[in-house]
Scaffold this motif. Sequence first.
Motif, mmCIF file in Angstrom:
data_model
loop_
_atom_site.group_PDB
_atom_site.id
_atom_site.type_symbol
_atom_site.label_atom_id
_atom_site.label_comp_id
_atom_site.label_asym_id
_atom_site.label_seq_id
_atom_site.Cartn_x
_atom_site.Cartn_y
_atom_site.Cartn_z
ATOM 1 N N MET A 134 68.569 -68.108 80.681
ATOM 2 C CA MET A 134 67.650 -69.054 81.306
ATOM 3 C C MET A 134 66.812 -69.736 80.228
ATOM 4 O O MET A 134 66.146 -69.057 79.436
ATOM 5 N N ALA B 214 64.137 -71.425 80.333
ATOM 6 C CA ALA B 214 62.684 -71.308 80.439
ATOM 7 C C ALA B 214 62.146 -70.190 79.548
ATOM 8 O O ALA B 214 61.029 -70.300 79.018
ATOM 9 N N LEU B 215 62.920 -69.132 79.371
ATOM 10 C CA LEU B 215 62.477 -68.028 78.516
ATOM 11 C C LEU B 215 62.292 -68.499 77.073
ATOM 12 O O LEU B 215 61.261 -68.233 76.451
ATOM 13 N N ALA C 237 60.218 -66.475 84.903
ATOM 14 C CA ALA C 237 61.650 -66.627 84.641
ATOM 15 C C ALA C 237 62.379 -65.296 84.703
ATOM 16 O O ALA C 237 63.503 -65.199 85.205
#
Length: 262
Positions: free
Chosen positions: A1, A3-4, A250
């Motif tokens: 992901m 967003a991490l 997330a």
Amino acid sequence: MRALAIAATGMTAQQTNVEVIANNIANINTTGFKRSRAEFTDLLYQMERTHGSPDRTGQAEVPEGAQLGLGTRLTAIRTLNIQGALANTGNKLDLAIDGGGWFQVAGPDGETLYTRAGAFNTNSTGQIVTADGYTLDPAITVPENTIYVHINQSGLVQAHVAGTEEYQDIGQLTLANFANPAGLDALGGNLYRASTASGEATTGLPGDRGLGTVAQGYLEQSNVDPVKEITELIQAQRAYEMNSKVIQAADDMAGVVSKGIR
């Protein structure tokens, strides 16, 4: 992901920001210290949909595309060469520059270094030196039996020697300036070195165009504003916490997916 990784860059940036603020606060009482500011820039963007690509009918173009930013990174730690307040010390060899310019001192290997900290003294031979023993450049020697040393705003150094009635000229202070003072290399000990970013030093007498005047019996204080630093520290702390919340969110979303698969 993604967003991490994006949030991780934000946390790293704010950690650096806090470190810069910490150094500013640590040097709040350092003579001639100039505060720094961390500056950041966004990272590369991932293109999800190109600007001006054909729409579904193929007869027109979409007005906006879709670009996803991948975070932030440190681009510079800028030194803010703003004049600090002048504090009256009464010491005859305490000098402050009121305006632009730098004192020149001879480094340990003969290299010319630069400083705004004018807490000078005399060594065993009478030479005017910094607190670490570096001599002024050009060198100035105070004669023996000197009663008083007078330094005017233009940097002319005069000595009143015992047994004489008039002051005698013993030297002339010169100041250096740079096209880009923020590009100087900080060496610690209130010393700086010229770099390719700062450009070559241009020297002149105090009060010349672009150079400040000399104030005898004063020291330039740090230009760190404690209220401003604490405010920015709180902002950096909140930004760090917000990025950590993104990572937590997330991670929770990823956990929902993994539980659904099981």
